[in-house]
Write a protein that holds these residues in place. Sequence first.
Motif, mmCIF file in Angstrom:
data_model
loop_
_atom_site.group_PDB
_atom_site.id
_atom_site.type_symbol
_atom_site.label_atom_id
_atom_site.label_comp_id
_atom_site.label_asym_id
_atom_site.label_seq_id
_atom_site.Cartn_x
_atom_site.Cartn_y
_atom_site.Cartn_z
ATOM 1 N N UNK A 1 0.819 -1.196 0.000
ATOM 2 C CA UNK A 1 0.000 0.000 0.000
ATOM 3 C C UNK A 1 0.863 1.260 0.000
ATOM 4 N N UNK A 2 0.409 2.234 -0.747
ATOM 5 C CA UNK A 2 1.063 3.540 -0.851
ATOM 6 C C UNK A 2 0.016 4.627 -0.575
ATOM 7 N N UNK A 3 0.439 5.885 -0.266
ATOM 8 C CA UNK A 3 1.799 6.419 -0.183
ATOM 9 C C UNK A 3 2.558 5.920 1.048
ATOM 10 N N UNK A 4 3.890 6.061 0.997
ATOM 11 C CA UNK A 4 4.750 5.709 2.104
ATOM 12 C C UNK A 4 5.154 6.983 2.847
ATOM 13 N N UNK A 5 5.162 6.905 4.149
ATOM 14 C CA UNK A 5 5.475 8.086 4.960
ATOM 15 C C UNK A 5 6.871 8.626 4.677
ATOM 16 N N UNK A 6 7.790 7.751 4.313
ATOM 17 C CA UNK A 6 9.166 8.181 4.065
ATOM 18 C C UNK A 6 9.316 8.944 2.750
ATOM 19 N N UNK A 7 8.275 8.892 1.904
ATOM 20 C CA UNK A 7 8.344 9.553 0.601
ATOM 21 C C UNK A 7 7.107 10.433 0.414
ATOM 22 N N UNK A 8 7.000 11.520 1.161
ATOM 23 C CA UNK A 8 5.807 12.363 1.073
ATOM 24 C C UNK A 8 5.767 13.178 -0.205
ATOM 25 N N UNK A 9 4.573 13.478 -0.644
ATOM 26 C CA UNK A 9 4.400 14.381 -1.777
ATOM 27 C C UNK A 9 4.857 15.786 -1.397
ATOM 28 N N UNK A 10 5.563 16.459 -2.322
ATOM 29 C CA UNK A 10 5.918 17.867 -2.167
ATOM 30 C C UNK A 10 5.666 18.572 -3.498
ATOM 31 N N UNK A 11 5.174 19.802 -3.443
ATOM 32 C CA UNK A 11 4.992 20.579 -4.662
ATOM 33 C C UNK A 11 6.341 20.783 -5.349
ATOM 34 N N UNK A 12 6.417 20.596 -6.656
ATOM 35 C CA UNK A 12 7.678 20.870 -7.353
ATOM 36 C C UNK A 12 8.006 22.358 -7.356
ATOM 37 N N UNK A 13 9.289 22.669 -7.318
ATOM 38 C CA UNK A 13 9.746 24.056 -7.374
ATOM 39 C C UNK A 13 9.824 24.515 -8.828
ATOM 40 N N UNK A 14 9.851 25.818 -9.079
ATOM 41 C CA UNK A 14 9.926 26.314 -10.461
ATOM 42 C C UNK A 14 11.157 25.819 -11.221
ATOM 43 N N UNK A 15 12.241 25.528 -10.520
ATOM 44 C CA UNK A 15 13.460 25.068 -11.185
ATOM 45 C C UNK A 15 13.489 23.558 -11.387
ATOM 46 N N UNK A 16 12.484 22.846 -10.866
ATOM 47 C CA UNK A 16 12.435 21.389 -11.009
ATOM 48 C C UNK A 16 11.894 21.008 -12.377
ATOM 49 N N UNK B 1 -8.371 20.918 -14.669
ATOM 50 C CA UNK B 1 -7.146 21.715 -14.601
ATOM 51 C C UNK B 1 -5.991 20.786 -14.241
ATOM 52 N N UNK B 2 -4.775 21.280 -14.467
ATOM 53 C CA UNK B 2 -3.569 20.451 -14.257
ATOM 54 C C UNK B 2 -2.878 20.843 -12.962
ATOM 55 N N UNK B 3 -2.712 19.874 -12.077
ATOM 56 C CA UNK B 3 -1.936 20.047 -10.855
ATOM 57 C C UNK B 3 -0.856 18.977 -10.829
ATOM 58 N N UNK B 4 0.173 19.096 -9.984
ATOM 59 C CA UNK B 4 1.238 18.094 -9.982
ATOM 60 C C UNK B 4 0.729 16.683 -9.663
ATOM 61 N N UNK B 5 1.341 15.726 -10.324
ATOM 62 C CA UNK B 5 0.971 14.325 -10.162
ATOM 63 C C UNK B 5 1.360 13.825 -8.762
ATOM 64 N N UNK B 6 0.549 12.924 -8.211
ATOM 65 C CA UNK B 6 0.903 12.324 -6.933
ATOM 66 C C UNK B 6 0.235 10.974 -6.764
ATOM 67 N N UNK B 7 0.840 10.136 -5.922
ATOM 68 C CA UNK B 7 0.223 8.863 -5.559
ATOM 69 C C UNK B 7 -1.096 9.178 -4.850
#
Length: 523
Positions: free
Chosen positions: A109-124, A334-340
């Motif tokens: 099962x996901x998401x995993x606590x060790x790999x949380x979702x974060x909004x991407x930065x403009x330089x990513x 609308x388009x938002x960042x992808x996430x589990x």
Amino acid sequence: MMHLKMRVLLLSAVCFSAASAFPWLQVDAGSSEFRRGMQAIKNDPETSQLIRDLWHQQQKEKREFFENRDVEVHNEIESPHLERRATPSNCKTHPLPDFLPTNITGLQKFPEAAYPYQDPKPSDQRGPCPGLNTLANHGYINRNGITTVAQTIAASARVFNMGADLAAFLAGGSVVFAGDIPSMMYSIGGADARTNSLGVVGGSLGTETGLSGHLRFKEGDASGTRCDFYLCNGDNHNLNPGVFSDFQNSAKTVGGGQYNVPAITQHFANQYKKSRDTNPYFYFFPPQAALTTGAEYFHAGFFSNGTIGAGGVANEASIASFNGANFSSNGAITYIPEQIPPQGWYRRGYPMFLTEGIQAIITLYAGAAAILGQPLLFGANTGTPGSFTGAFSLSQFSGSGNNPPTVKGVACAIEGALYGNFISEFSAILNAGATASQFEQPFGEFGCPVPSGAPPQEATAKTYPGYPKPQPCKLNKMQNGYGQCAPDTNTYAGFNTGKVPFCLNNPTTAAPGSNPLPVPLVN
């Protein structure tokens, strides 16, 4: 047991020295600088060991899954989680009804606590592949979107249960055609100086367009979620709301509410026809066209909640989350960042190996050809919308003539097209030289003949204006002056920083067979 060579695939092009990786290519003796650059491609034993270990682990995982798959049947998620999703104040709406998987026994099962979702930065960097964007947003690969072959293989296996052979094939090809060979790095989005380890020499070794570079390995026309390069002023990397809306309509009308193989097939046929009828430079030749077709299957094959063909469901809450599709109260996208999926999601129970991906290519191609009444889907337009000239079919491409294509035939044809393109890409720098016996063929399981140069279809493909230009970061312009190597990354209409899940819409248990595999797998 699949041959060891199958595990390496295109990784041989990025893991070993020039002498062993490209034995049929010889360095121009007059370019000492280039020689030093090629010499920088070193043997990477850690990556090779990663693939070997992962391969054995995945074979065991597949055996155990099929031995135990019918032991128990459970519904999707524990009831407290269902209640939380059903609370209107802290969940996002979505139009289609929800389906619950019928079997999640033993699934991770996901998401995993060790790999949380974060909004991407403009330089990513983010690009045309929703799966890679998701991995970066959760930190399974570098959050800046500059990643390596080894990192991609490990992350794809961990989150999506992608087979070692398929992952090595896709990641290795991404480096060879869009990244930096010496460092084995590539951008999952646009061109980026952070991937270039050798300056000018690095540019001669790899085109370094990033995956957003038009027709560079995995990006191409008739995408299931993106706009064509020439139809949207070069924006081939952001989720296109109109295209995803069409996908949703196919799920509603053909998929029984799921984004399953029947829905994907219909959507692929619709997008193919739309691109062909409106894009003056529509270009649909292998290997890119075959890879784009196979990638459409990933929505059901990898993003389903549970295991496709074994109780998993290609429900909208899962597919939309991985694609970054966000719905307003009136259904507008609308388009938002992808996430589990924040509501909880179960990974498929056994790995998808390359064979399953090729079976999907055959299934989707045959289905779309039947829907359109057009067997010759491989071809291109000649500079005006609707000027399509069909060149050949998948059966002809695979060497089957008028008979149905085989997995082996398609696999070997893709190999020949990939290496033919590779040789063409570097023809200005390298010269053919070694004998066939010196080449370590990567598709060893299928017994493919050793590629000896550009495939016969290459001569036909080159006659169309949409044919991808070699060394595009030097020429830098495609038709209509569009820059293929712009450093653009994805732009979003908003974010889901709070990780708000989709609401649960009148959930029902999925009917048996409602999310089928493309064709029956041979175990």
